[in-house]
Design a protein around this motif. Structure first.
Motif, PDB file in Angstrom:
ATOM      1  N   ARG A  79      -2.963 -24.663-130.533  1.00 41.30           N
ATOM      2  CA  ARG A  79      -3.852 -25.533-129.767  1.00 41.30           C
ATOM      3  C   ARG A  79      -5.001 -24.764-129.128  1.00 41.30           C
ATOM      4  O   ARG A  79      -5.926 -25.370-128.578  1.00 41.30           O
ATOM      5  N   GLU A  80      -4.950 -23.422-129.164  1.00 36.30           N
ATOM      6  CA  GLU A  80      -5.943 -22.580-128.506  1.00 36.30           C
ATOM      7  C   GLU A  80      -6.914 -21.997-129.535  1.00 36.30           C
ATOM      8  O   GLU A  80      -6.531 -21.204-130.382  1.00 36.30           O
ATOM      9  N   GLU A  81      -8.161 -22.407-129.459  1.00 31.78           N
ATOM     10  CA  GLU A  81      -9.154 -22.046-130.473  1.00 31.78           C
ATOM     11  C   GLU A  81      -9.298 -20.540-130.658  1.00 31.78           C
ATOM     12  O   GLU A  81      -9.264 -20.036-131.793  1.00 31.78           O
ATOM     13  N   ASP A  82      -9.485 -19.803-129.581  1.00 33.68           N
ATOM     14  CA  ASP A  82      -9.682 -18.349-129.698  1.00 33.68           C
ATOM     15  C   ASP A  82      -8.454 -17.674-130.293  1.00 33.68           C
ATOM     16  O   ASP A  82      -8.572 -16.718-131.083  1.00 33.68           O
ATOM     17  N   ALA A  83      -7.274 -18.154-129.923  1.00 31.32           N
ATOM     18  CA  ALA A  83      -6.034 -17.574-130.437  1.00 31.32           C
ATOM     19  C   ALA A  83      -5.917 -17.802-131.943  1.00 31.32           C
ATOM     20  O   ALA A  83      -5.502 -16.905-132.695  1.00 31.32           O
ATOM     21  N   VAL A  84      -6.283 -18.989-132.407  1.00 28.18           N
ATOM     22  CA  VAL A  84      -6.217 -19.297-133.838  1.00 28.18           C
ATOM     23  C   VAL A  84      -7.214 -18.442-134.618  1.00 28.18           C
ATOM     24  O   VAL A  84      -6.886 -17.866-135.659  1.00 28.18           O
ATOM     25  N   THR A  85      -8.433 -18.329-134.102  1.00 26.44           N
ATOM     26  CA  THR A  85      -9.455 -17.514-134.768  1.00 26.44           C
ATOM     27  C   THR A  85      -8.980 -16.075-134.913  1.00 26.44           C
ATOM     28  O   THR A  85      -9.099 -15.468-135.991  1.00 26.44           O
ATOM     29  N   ALA A  86      -8.421 -15.520-133.831  1.00 23.95           N
ATOM     30  CA  ALA A  86      -7.942 -14.138-133.859  1.00 23.95           C
ATOM     31  C   ALA A  86      -6.736 -13.981-134.774  1.00 23.95           C
ATOM     32  O   ALA A  86      -6.603 -12.961-135.478  1.00 23.95           O
ATOM     33  N   CYS A  87      -5.870 -14.962-134.791  1.00 23.85           N
ATOM     34  CA  CYS A  87      -4.668 -14.906-135.629  1.00 23.85           C
ATOM     35  C   CYS A  87      -5.038 -14.858-137.104  1.00 23.85           C
ATOM     36  O   CYS A  87      -4.534 -14.015-137.858  1.00 23.85           O
ATOM     37  N   VAL A  88      -5.919 -15.752-137.532  1.00 16.38           N
ATOM     38  CA  VAL A  88      -6.331 -15.775-138.933  1.00 16.38           C
ATOM     39  C   VAL A  88      -7.055 -14.483-139.304  1.00 16.38           C
ATOM     40  O   VAL A  88      -6.837 -13.921-140.384  1.00 16.38           O
ATOM     41  N   LYS A  89      -7.892 -14.002-138.412  1.00 17.82           N
ATOM     42  CA  LYS A  89      -8.599 -12.739-138.665  1.00 17.82           C
ATOM     43  C   LYS A  89      -7.623 -11.593-138.855  1.00 17.82           C
ATOM     44  O   LYS A  89      -7.794 -10.745-139.747  1.00 17.82           O
ATOM     45  N   ALA A 135       3.976 -46.054-121.006  1.00 19.77           N
ATOM     46  CA  ALA A 135       4.490 -45.018-120.112  1.00 19.77           C
ATOM     47  C   ALA A 135       3.923 -43.633-120.404  1.00 19.77           C
ATOM     48  O   ALA A 135       4.255 -42.666-119.716  1.00 19.77           O
ATOM     49  N   ILE A 136       3.063 -43.517-121.411  1.00 17.45           N
ATOM     50  CA  ILE A 136       2.491 -42.211-121.759  1.00 17.45           C
ATOM     51  C   ILE A 136       1.251 -41.960-120.905  1.00 17.45           C
ATOM     52  O   ILE A 136       0.318 -42.760-120.919  1.00 17.45           O
ATOM     53  N   ASN A 137       1.260 -40.852-120.163  1.00 17.83           N
ATOM     54  CA  ASN A 137       0.075 -40.544-119.363  1.00 17.83           C
ATOM     55  C   ASN A 137      -0.938 -39.764-120.194  1.00 17.83           C
ATOM     56  O   ASN A 137      -0.672 -39.369-121.335  1.00 17.83           O
ATOM     57  N   GLN A 138      -2.110 -39.562-119.640  1.00 19.56           N
ATOM     58  CA  GLN A 138      -3.182 -38.912-120.385  1.00 19.56           C
ATOM     59  C   GLN A 138      -2.803 -37.504-120.814  1.00 19.56           C
ATOM     60  O   GLN A 138      -3.075 -37.106-121.954  1.00 19.56           O
ATOM     61  N   LYS A 139      -2.175 -36.756-119.940  1.00 16.57           N
ATOM     62  CA  LYS A 139      -1.809 -35.380-120.272  1.00 16.57           C
ATOM     63  C   LYS A 139      -0.839 -35.348-121.449  1.00 16.57           C
ATOM     64  O   LYS A 139      -0.991 -34.543-122.378  1.00 16.57           O
ATOM     65  N   GLY A 140       0.162 -36.236-121.414  1.00 14.62           N
ATOM     66  CA  GLY A 140       1.131 -36.274-122.499  1.00 14.62           C
ATOM     67  C   GLY A 140       0.487 -36.669-123.817  1.00 14.62           C
ATOM     68  O   GLY A 140       0.784 -36.091-124.873  1.00 14.62           O
ATOM     69  N   PHE A 141      -0.400 -37.660-123.761  1.00 16.74           N
ATOM     70  CA  PHE A 141      -1.088 -38.117-124.966  1.00 16.74           C
ATOM     71  C   PHE A 141      -1.934 -36.987-125.553  1.00 16.74           C
ATOM     72  O   PHE A 141      -1.868 -36.696-126.747  1.00 16.74           O
ATOM     73  N   GLU A 142      -2.723 -36.344-124.709  1.00 19.97           N
ATOM     74  CA  GLU A 142      -3.622 -35.298-125.194  1.00 19.97           C
ATOM     75  C   GLU A 142      -2.859 -34.071-125.684  1.00 19.97           C
ATOM     76  O   GLU A 142      -3.292 -33.411-126.640  1.00 19.97           O
ATOM     77  N   THR A 143      -1.727 -33.776-125.071  1.00 14.30           N
ATOM     78  CA  THR A 143      -0.925 -32.633-125.505  1.00 14.30           C
ATOM     79  C   THR A 143      -0.403 -32.847-126.915  1.00 14.30           C
ATOM     80  O   THR A 143      -0.454 -31.943-127.767  1.00 14.30           O
ATOM     81  N   VAL A 144       0.101 -34.040-127.199  1.00 11.46           N
ATOM     82  CA  VAL A 144       0.615 -34.335-128.534  1.00 11.46           C
ATOM     83  C   VAL A 144      -0.510 -34.348-129.561  1.00 11.46           C
ATOM     84  O   VAL A 144      -0.350 -33.839-130.682  1.00 11.46           O
ATOM     85  N   VAL A 145      -1.661 -34.904-129.204  1.00 13.24           N
ATOM     86  CA  VAL A 145      -2.796 -34.915-130.132  1.00 13.24           C
ATOM     87  C   VAL A 145      -3.266 -33.490-130.422  1.00 13.24           C
ATOM     88  O   VAL A 145      -3.578 -33.138-131.573  1.00 13.24           O
ATOM     89  N   THR A 197      -5.372 -31.425-133.448  1.00 13.61           N
ATOM     90  CA  THR A 197      -6.355 -30.377-133.144  1.00 13.61           C
ATOM     91  C   THR A 197      -5.925 -29.025-133.696  1.00 13.61           C
ATOM     92  O   THR A 197      -6.733 -28.297-134.292  1.00 13.61           O
ATOM     93  N   GLY A 198      -4.653 -28.673-133.532  1.00 16.69           N
ATOM     94  CA  GLY A 198      -4.165 -27.387-134.028  1.00 16.69           C
ATOM     95  C   GLY A 198      -4.300 -27.254-135.533  1.00 16.69           C
ATOM     96  O   GLY A 198      -4.680 -26.201-136.049  1.00 16.69           O
ATOM     97  N   GLY A 199      -4.004 -28.332-136.249  1.00 14.01           N
ATOM     98  CA  GLY A 199      -4.152 -28.302-137.700  1.00 14.01           C
ATOM     99  C   GLY A 199      -5.603 -28.165-138.115  1.00 14.01           C
ATOM    100  O   GLY A 199      -5.928 -27.455-139.075  1.00 14.01           O
ATOM    101  N   PHE A 200      -6.478 -28.857-137.393  1.00 17.26           N
ATOM    102  CA  PHE A 200      -7.917 -28.727-137.653  1.00 17.26           C
ATOM    103  C   PHE A 200      -8.370 -27.285-137.461  1.00 17.26           C
ATOM    104  O   PHE A 200      -9.086 -26.722-138.297  1.00 17.26           O
ATOM    105  N   LEU A 201      -7.965 -26.669-136.349  1.00 12.08           N
ATOM    106  CA  LEU A 201      -8.396 -25.304-136.051  1.00 12.08           C
ATOM    107  C   LEU A 201      -7.938 -24.323-137.123  1.00 12.08           C
ATOM    108  O   LEU A 201      -8.711 -23.464-137.581  1.00 12.08           O
ATOM    109  N   PHE A 202      -6.674 -24.439-137.544  1.00 16.43           N
ATOM    110  CA  PHE A 202      -6.180 -23.508-138.558  1.00 16.43           C
ATOM    111  C   PHE A 202      -6.888 -23.727-139.894  1.00 16.43           C
ATOM    112  O   PHE A 202      -7.266 -22.768-140.578  1.00 16.43           O
TER     113      PHE A 202
END
Length: 289
Positions: free
Chosen positions: A73-83, A109-119, A124-129
């Motif tokens: 989920r972390e853009e910089d971490a994904v970029t560095a990992c692939v590199k 019952a799903i709050n914004q944080k929970g929704f965004e975390t799952v998305v 997002t993580g799949g997109f970044l990789f």
């Protein structure tokens, strides 16, 4: 024992393939099959102990595996990992975007944080990789990407956050296939239905109680094995699928093709394939004495 794949044992010889979420479930099984077919597998996940355990299993079986701890989920971490991976192996031939996760909850019952975390986890993580693998390697050399989604075409009551993310991944797959085809990059998705994997043991309460009854909603009257999903992933990564791109293929035993209106009779001649020699039945599906 070794993995009993239906494919040629040299299918992915000299291939470097990333498997996110490779520490358990479908990702673990797929990593084992890819390594049994000659690939050097790079396991990605957040938990060091799980990644190390799967790497050890693969090495014990005579395969090649490395791992990287990375929060997808972390853009910089994904970029560095692939590199880091490319600096070690030189070229990436495949990516299995398998990492994901969700929790059952009614939509109200799903709050914004929970929704965004799952998305962020399931989309997002799949997109970044995919983006980094394309930009750093596949745009130059070609390759194949397989995204793992879910069988969400009828909606996902109780998991609105995951359903929205998985639908997004289906569309992202189509867009990537169209934009990146000119570079010789194929992008497809696999949508598993109910699979007898370790992920089932993460659920508690009412949702857990429903799991053993899911077979009644499948025309084949059984759940999928992890190996039945892995074999499709391997095919889509292979040259045999060299003109397949932009598709999402369901692995759900036709469960998504009907409803409770049509009664499902007792199944006949339904046999599972399980080439994964290290597969373990989830606790929730084990018969109690």
């Amino acid at each position: 024992m070794n993995y009993r794949s239906i494919f040629n044992s040299k299918l992915f010889a000299d291939h470097n393939i990333i498997v996110t979420g490779g520490g358990s479930g479908i990702g673990r099984c797929t990593a084992h099959e890819l390594s049994a077919l000659g690939a050097r597998v790079y396991l990605i996940g957040r938990k060091l102990d799980k990644l190390g355990r799967v790497q050890q299993e693969i090495m014990e079986d005579g395969g090649k595996a490395e791992y990287r701890v990375c929060d997808i989920r972390e853009e910089d971490a994904v970029t560095a990992c692939v590199k880091s991976i490319i600096s070690e192996c030189g070229q990436l031939h495949g990516l299995v975007n398998n990492a994901g996760g969700q929790y059952p909850a009614p939509m109200a019952a799903i709050n914004q944080k929970g929704f965004e975390t799952v998305v962020r986890t399931n989309l997002t993580g799949g997109f970044l990789f995919a983006r980094e693998v394309y930009n750093q390697s596949m745009s130059k050399h070609g390759g194949a990407i397989v995204n793992i989604t879910a069988d969400n075409w009828g909606g996902m009551p109780g998991m609105a956050h995951s359903g929205a993310a998985r639908a997004g991944m289906d569309n992202l797959t189509k867009t990537a296939a169209y934009e990146w085809g000119c570079a010789g990059v194929r992008v497809n998705a696999v949508a598993p239905g109910w699979v007898a994997s370790s992920g089932m043991d993460t659920y508690e309460g009412p949702f857990r109680a429903v799991i053993p009854t899911l077979v009644e909603q499948v025309p084949l009257k059984r759940l999928a094995t992890e190996a039945e999903v892995s074999s499709l992933i391997c095919f889509l990564l292979s040259e045999g699928a060299s003109f397949i791109s932009g598709d999402t293929i369901r692995v759900d035993g036709a469960a998504s093709q009907g409803s409770g209106v049509w009664p499902l009779p007792k199944a006949r001649n339904s046999h599972s394939y399980n080439g994964f020699h290290r597969a373990v039945t989830p606790n929730v599906l084990q018969k109690k004495d």
